[in-house]
Write a protein that holds these residues in place. Structure first.
Motif: not given
Length: 603
Positions: A355-358, A367-370
């Protein structure tokens, strides 16, 4: 016989009021104030007033004036007495109702009757008011009192004007507030009507699709039924004719295999998917919360950022006031306690999550970035459900534009992609913009996009046009960015390559403050709370969340040594629920920390 307005022995007068004998007639002053010209027959020394027969009779009967000294006949002054004369006192003492105020005590600046002076001022120097009153007239104190009274009148006129203006403003504020409430209600109703229409359209489409499928299946069933009936009839007619029966049976045998396949297919297709309406968890939580439409706030109320601009004020107060007007505890006074964890790895993920960002969309959605699985994931916190949207390239950063729209960075393609979140929590691609540099992380402020590369901050319009580029010699490996709410300020975290720090800039590129700590192993995720407090991830095996002031001074360290935290990579915070969301990310991370969103309660 008496003539009204003239005493019995008054000499005759001319039209100007002069007596024919050469003397001017003096008129009753109380009657003159009412517009009547009646000659005076007496004079009250205490009141300094000429009186006619009627007024004099009343004057002698009233309790307040029955002891006044009256001059009449030839003793009455022949000319009008000046306004201030050393006459006898007539005011009744407030303490001794049977006594008249006659004396003045200079030591205590007090007036009173004889009893007052004997009881309270027997050791003081006492003067008779009648002896000193003429010197007081137009003196310094008298003039000062007149000035003060004049100023009071002026102030009261100003207050009256302000009250009239306030009355107008109140009416205007009331009218505008009612108008705004109704307008907001209309927006909500329009939104709900639109959401209802979209949902009904989806239901109608599903119904139409099922009805068409059923119709096709019914037609197929009728066709197969007719063919089977025909075969059945032929076989029955030829039951006694061996040759014809043999030929017909052989011809039918081949058809029966086709009928069997069609029949099996028909049995399978008749199983129609049954659907039902599932409530949006976000909308359901909003309804259950029974929150008001908004708040009634003073227009002169200062922004929270200004209120907490000084750390001493922030932490010295045990209570702060939130946007609802209710007192609540500042998060600087709180500690974090583990609440739960949410599994964010889906069944079709090809590898463990990174997870780079949320970013928090609302209290119930994140919302999260995988990066590893090249996807966006929408986490519904309350029911611990994860929705996934697969993308072709590697995403790195995410920012919330509004509750229905998020923006995601793809630095490899130098683009920012917008995604719409529907009322049914589906993620749909929307607009896309090309940017001049490969932004890793972004934040949204009003109509601006603030992105970071490894060494610079890029301020852009919502169309991707570069407005300003900000750099600094100490910014060598930027990791994250967070914008201060309602203020043209932002923070960036710089890590990995020696200079671990958090920098605070304004939108003109001026460096406002810097946070450094010798115990800071590395720096990653950033978040700014509504109170203006900054949360920053100390990226280490036994990492923590540092809490720092708006001017970059250390407040405290959260979750230090907590068994749920290792290499905290990104963090977000809900100001409504005081929940802290942390994601641990590292390529060599222990399996028990992977693939989960950690939830902590601040209290």
């Amino acid at each position: 016989m008496e003539v009204p307005g003239r005493t019995q022995d008054s000499p005759p007068k001319d039209s100007a009021g002069r007596s024919l004998s050469g003397e001017r007639t003096i008129f009753c002053q109380p009657c003159s104030s009412d517009g009547d010209t009646i000659g005076a027959i007496g004079y009250c020394q205490n009141c300094n007033e000429y009186l006619c027969a009627v007024c004099l009779k009343v004057h002698r009967k009233q309790a307040v004036s029955r002891n006044h000294i009256i001059l009449d006949g030839d003793n009455m002054p022949k000319v009008t007495i000046p306004a201030v004369t050393p006459n006898a006192c007539s005011d009744i003492c407030t303490k001794h109702v049977n006594e008249i105020v006659k004396y003045f005590c200079m030591s205590h600046d007090a007036v009173g009757c004889g009893d007052c002076m004997i009881i309270d001022h027997k050791s003081c120097k006492i003067d008779r008011i009648q002896d000193i009153s003429t010197e007081y007239f137009n003196g310094t104190e008298h003039q000062n009192i007149l000035k003060k009274v004049k100023q009071f009148v002026k102030d009261m006129d100003e207050i009256k004007g302000e009250l009239q203006a306030s009355e107008g403003n109140t009416r205007q504020a009331y009218t505008q507030a009612i108008k705004d409430v109704k307008a907001f209600k209309k927006e909500i109703i329009d939104y709900l009507n639109k959401a209802e229409s979209e949902m009904l359209e989806m239901i109608n489409e599903r119904k139409k699709k099922n009805e068409m499928m059923i119709q096709e299946l019914q037609q197929a069933e009728s066709r197969i039924r007719r063919n089977i009936k025909e075969i059945q009839t032929k076989l029955q007619l030829q039951v006694n004719q061996a040759n014809e029966l043999f030929v017909e049976a052989k011809q039918v045998k081949a058809k029966l295999n086709d009928f069997e396949e069609n029949l099996n297919s028909l049995k399978k297709d008749t199983s129609i998917d049954v659907y039902e309406f599932q409530r949006s968890s976000h909308m359901e939580q909003m309804v259950k919360s029974c929150r008001p439409l908004g708040d009634i706030v003073d227009q002169t109320e200062q922004e929270v950022e200004h209120v907490v601009s000084k750390y001493d004020h922030l932490v010295s107060s045990k209570e702060v006031t939130d946007h609802t007007g209710l007192d609540r505890k500042s998060i600087s006074e709180m500690d974090a306690y583990f609440d739960c964890e949410i599994n964010i790895k889906t069944q079709d993920d090809s590898s463990d999550c990174f997870i780079a960002s949320c970013a928090l969309i609302c209290p119930s959605q994140i919302i999260i970035i995988d990066e590893n699985n090249k996807c966006l994931k929408l986490v519904e916190v309350n029911i611990k459900k994860v929705s996934k949207y697969k993308v072709k390239n590697i995403p790195t950063g995410v920012a919330v534009v509004n509750p229905n729209l998020v923006s995601v960075t793809f630095p490899g393609e130098r683009k920012i992609q917008f995604f719409t979140i529907t009322t049914s929590n589906k993620i749909i691609e929307s607009d896309m913009i090309i940017v001049s540099t490969g932004c890793k992380k972004i934040a949204i402020y009003e109509d601006k996009i603030i992105g970071i590369t490894s060494t610079s901050v890029e301020i852009m319009s919502m169309s991707g046009q570069l407005i300003k580029s900000i750099s600094n010699p100490n910014m060598v490996w930027l990791m994250d960015i967070a914008v201060v709410p309602s203020s043209q300020m932002f923070y960036v975290s710089n890590g990995s390559l020696g200079y671990k720090a958090v920098f605070k800039f304004d939108f003109d590129g001026n460096l406002i403050a810097t946070y450094q700590d010798k115990d800071l192993v590395d720096v990653r995720g950033l978040e700014v709370t509504r109170d203006g407090i900054v949360l920053v991830c100390n990226w280490a095996s036994s990492g923590s969340i540092r809490m720092i002031t708006p001017d970059c001074k250390m407040i405290k360290e959260l979750l230090k040594g907590d068994r749920h935290v290792s290499y905290p990579y990104c963090v977000t915070f809900c100001n409504e629920t005081n929940k802290l969301f942390v994601v641990n990310s590292h390529y060599n991370l222990d399996k028990k920390f992977r693939n989960v969103l950690k939830v902590f309660q601040l209290k």
